[in-house]
Design a protein around this motif. Sequence first.
Motif, PDB file in Angstrom:
ATOM      1  N   ALA A   1      95.643  18.670  38.302  1.00  0.00           N
ATOM      2  CA  ALA A   1      96.506  17.573  37.862  1.00  0.00           C
ATOM      3  C   ALA A   1      97.942  17.761  38.347  1.00  0.00           C
ATOM      4  O   ALA A   1      98.662  16.800  38.584  1.00  0.00           O
ATOM      5  CB  ALA A   1      96.487  17.467  36.340  1.00  0.00           C
ATOM      6  N   GLY A   2      98.345  19.014  38.524  1.00  0.00           N
ATOM      7  CA  GLY A   2      99.694  19.310  38.993  1.00  0.00           C
ATOM      8  C   GLY A   2      99.847  19.261  40.503  1.00  0.00           C
ATOM      9  O   GLY A   2     100.910  19.575  41.036  1.00  0.00           O
ATOM     10  N   GLY A   3      98.767  18.912  41.202  1.00  0.00           N
ATOM     11  CA  GLY A   3      98.833  18.793  42.655  1.00  0.00           C
ATOM     12  C   GLY A   3      98.386  20.020  43.411  1.00  0.00           C
ATOM     13  O   GLY A   3      98.646  20.153  44.608  1.00  0.00           O
ATOM     14  N   PHE A   4      97.675  20.921  42.729  1.00  0.00           N
ATOM     15  CA  PHE A   4      97.192  22.144  43.367  1.00  0.00           C
ATOM     16  C   PHE A   4      95.677  22.273  43.177  1.00  0.00           C
ATOM     17  O   PHE A   4      95.195  23.135  42.443  1.00  0.00           O
ATOM     18  CB  PHE A   4      97.914  23.366  42.778  1.00  0.00           C
TER      19      PHE A   4
ATOM     20  N   GLU B   1     107.204  28.064  42.034  1.00  0.00           N
ATOM     21  CA  GLU B   1     107.652  27.973  40.643  1.00  0.00           C
ATOM     22  C   GLU B   1     106.841  26.944  39.856  1.00  0.00           C
ATOM     23  O   GLU B   1     106.594  27.138  38.657  1.00  0.00           O
ATOM     24  CB  GLU B   1     109.146  27.661  40.572  1.00  0.00           C
ATOM     25  N   ASN B   2     106.408  25.871  40.506  1.00  0.00           N
ATOM     26  CA  ASN B   2     105.549  24.879  39.837  1.00  0.00           C
ATOM     27  C   ASN B   2     104.206  25.486  39.456  1.00  0.00           C
ATOM     28  O   ASN B   2     103.707  25.265  38.354  1.00  0.00           O
ATOM     29  CB  ASN B   2     105.334  23.651  40.716  1.00  0.00           C
ATOM     30  N   VAL B   3     103.615  26.225  40.387  1.00  0.00           N
ATOM     31  CA  VAL B   3     102.322  26.872  40.125  1.00  0.00           C
ATOM     32  C   VAL B   3     102.466  27.865  38.981  1.00  0.00           C
ATOM     33  O   VAL B   3     101.663  27.879  38.037  1.00  0.00           O
ATOM     34  CB  VAL B   3     101.784  27.576  41.398  1.00  0.00           C
ATOM     35  N   ILE B   4     103.507  28.691  39.031  1.00  0.00           N
ATOM     36  CA  ILE B   4     103.724  29.678  37.973  1.00  0.00           C
ATOM     37  C   ILE B   4     103.951  28.982  36.630  1.00  0.00           C
ATOM     38  O   ILE B   4     103.413  29.415  35.609  1.00  0.00           O
ATOM     39  CB  ILE B   4     104.904  30.599  38.328  1.00  0.00           C
ATOM     40  N   GLY B   5     104.703  27.895  36.632  1.00  0.00           N
ATOM     41  CA  GLY B   5     104.933  27.144  35.401  1.00  0.00           C
ATOM     42  C   GLY B   5     103.657  26.634  34.778  1.00  0.00           C
ATOM     43  O   GLY B   5     103.471  26.716  33.554  1.00  0.00           O
ATOM     44  N   ILE B   6     102.759  26.119  35.601  1.00  0.00           N
ATOM     45  CA  ILE B   6     101.457  25.635  35.109  1.00  0.00           C
ATOM     46  C   ILE B   6     100.654  26.796  34.530  1.00  0.00           C
ATOM     47  O   ILE B   6     100.100  26.705  33.428  1.00  0.00           O
ATOM     48  CB  ILE B   6     100.672  24.930  36.231  1.00  0.00           C
TER      49      ILE B   6
ATOM     50  N   THR C   1     100.301  28.571  48.521  1.00  0.00           N
ATOM     51  CA  THR C   1     101.116  27.366  48.524  1.00  0.00           C
ATOM     52  C   THR C   1     102.415  27.595  49.293  1.00  0.00           C
ATOM     53  O   THR C   1     102.775  28.733  49.596  1.00  0.00           O
ATOM     54  CB  THR C   1     101.414  26.911  47.078  1.00  0.00           C
ATOM     55  N   GLU C   2     103.088  26.508  49.584  1.00  0.00           N
ATOM     56  CA  GLU C   2     104.395  26.587  50.243  1.00  0.00           C
ATOM     57  C   GLU C   2     105.397  27.233  49.285  1.00  0.00           C
ATOM     58  O   GLU C   2     105.277  27.110  48.070  1.00  0.00           O
ATOM     59  CB  GLU C   2     104.872  25.181  50.630  1.00  0.00           C
ATOM     60  N   ASP C   3     106.402  27.882  49.838  1.00  0.00           N
ATOM     61  CA  ASP C   3     107.399  28.593  49.038  1.00  0.00           C
ATOM     62  C   ASP C   3     108.019  27.710  47.960  1.00  0.00           C
ATOM     63  O   ASP C   3     108.238  28.151  46.829  1.00  0.00           O
ATOM     64  CB  ASP C   3     108.510  29.157  49.929  1.00  0.00           C
ATOM     65  N   GLU C   4     108.308  26.464  48.291  1.00  0.00           N
ATOM     66  CA  GLU C   4     108.996  25.585  47.346  1.00  0.00           C
ATOM     67  C   GLU C   4     108.130  25.166  46.161  1.00  0.00           C
ATOM     68  O   GLU C   4     108.639  24.614  45.183  1.00  0.00           O
ATOM     69  CB  GLU C   4     109.564  24.335  48.043  1.00  0.00           C
ATOM     70  N   HIS C   5     106.813  25.425  46.217  1.00  0.00           N
ATOM     71  CA  HIS C   5     105.916  25.046  45.127  1.00  0.00           C
ATOM     72  C   HIS C   5     105.530  26.212  44.217  1.00  0.00           C
ATOM     73  O   HIS C   5     104.839  26.012  43.216  1.00  0.00           O
ATOM     74  CB  HIS C   5     104.649  24.403  45.676  1.00  0.00           C
TER      75      HIS C   5
END
Length: 105
Positions: A22-25, A71-76, A65-69
């Motif tokens: 759902a978060g795009g991963f 923190e999003n992955v870790i947050g999820i 994932t790309e470097d910019e993503h």
Amino acid sequence: MKEVTAIIRLNKVTETKQKLAAGGFPGFTCRKVFGRGKNPLIGRDFREAVGHSVLMPKRMFTIVTEDEHVENVIGILLAVNSTGQSGDGKIFVQTIAREYQVRRA
């Protein structure tokens, strides 16, 4: 690119998969693993815990994932898997030097 590896509890696998997608991963690898952390085995029979030989079943997710993503992955991963209890898991982040797509080899 970065590789995010998370070791989590078994009862969090379904929700983790759903929230990552759902978060795009939607692309990840999930493996059955066994291990233990540094904390003493509270509530275990002493004979089982001698030498810290008891290994707990866990699941290991690997997300590239790309470097910019990152923190999003870790947050999820943290949002889904943090219960505040010992044994919630671990997250590791490593740099990927190269990537090859086998289909195009």
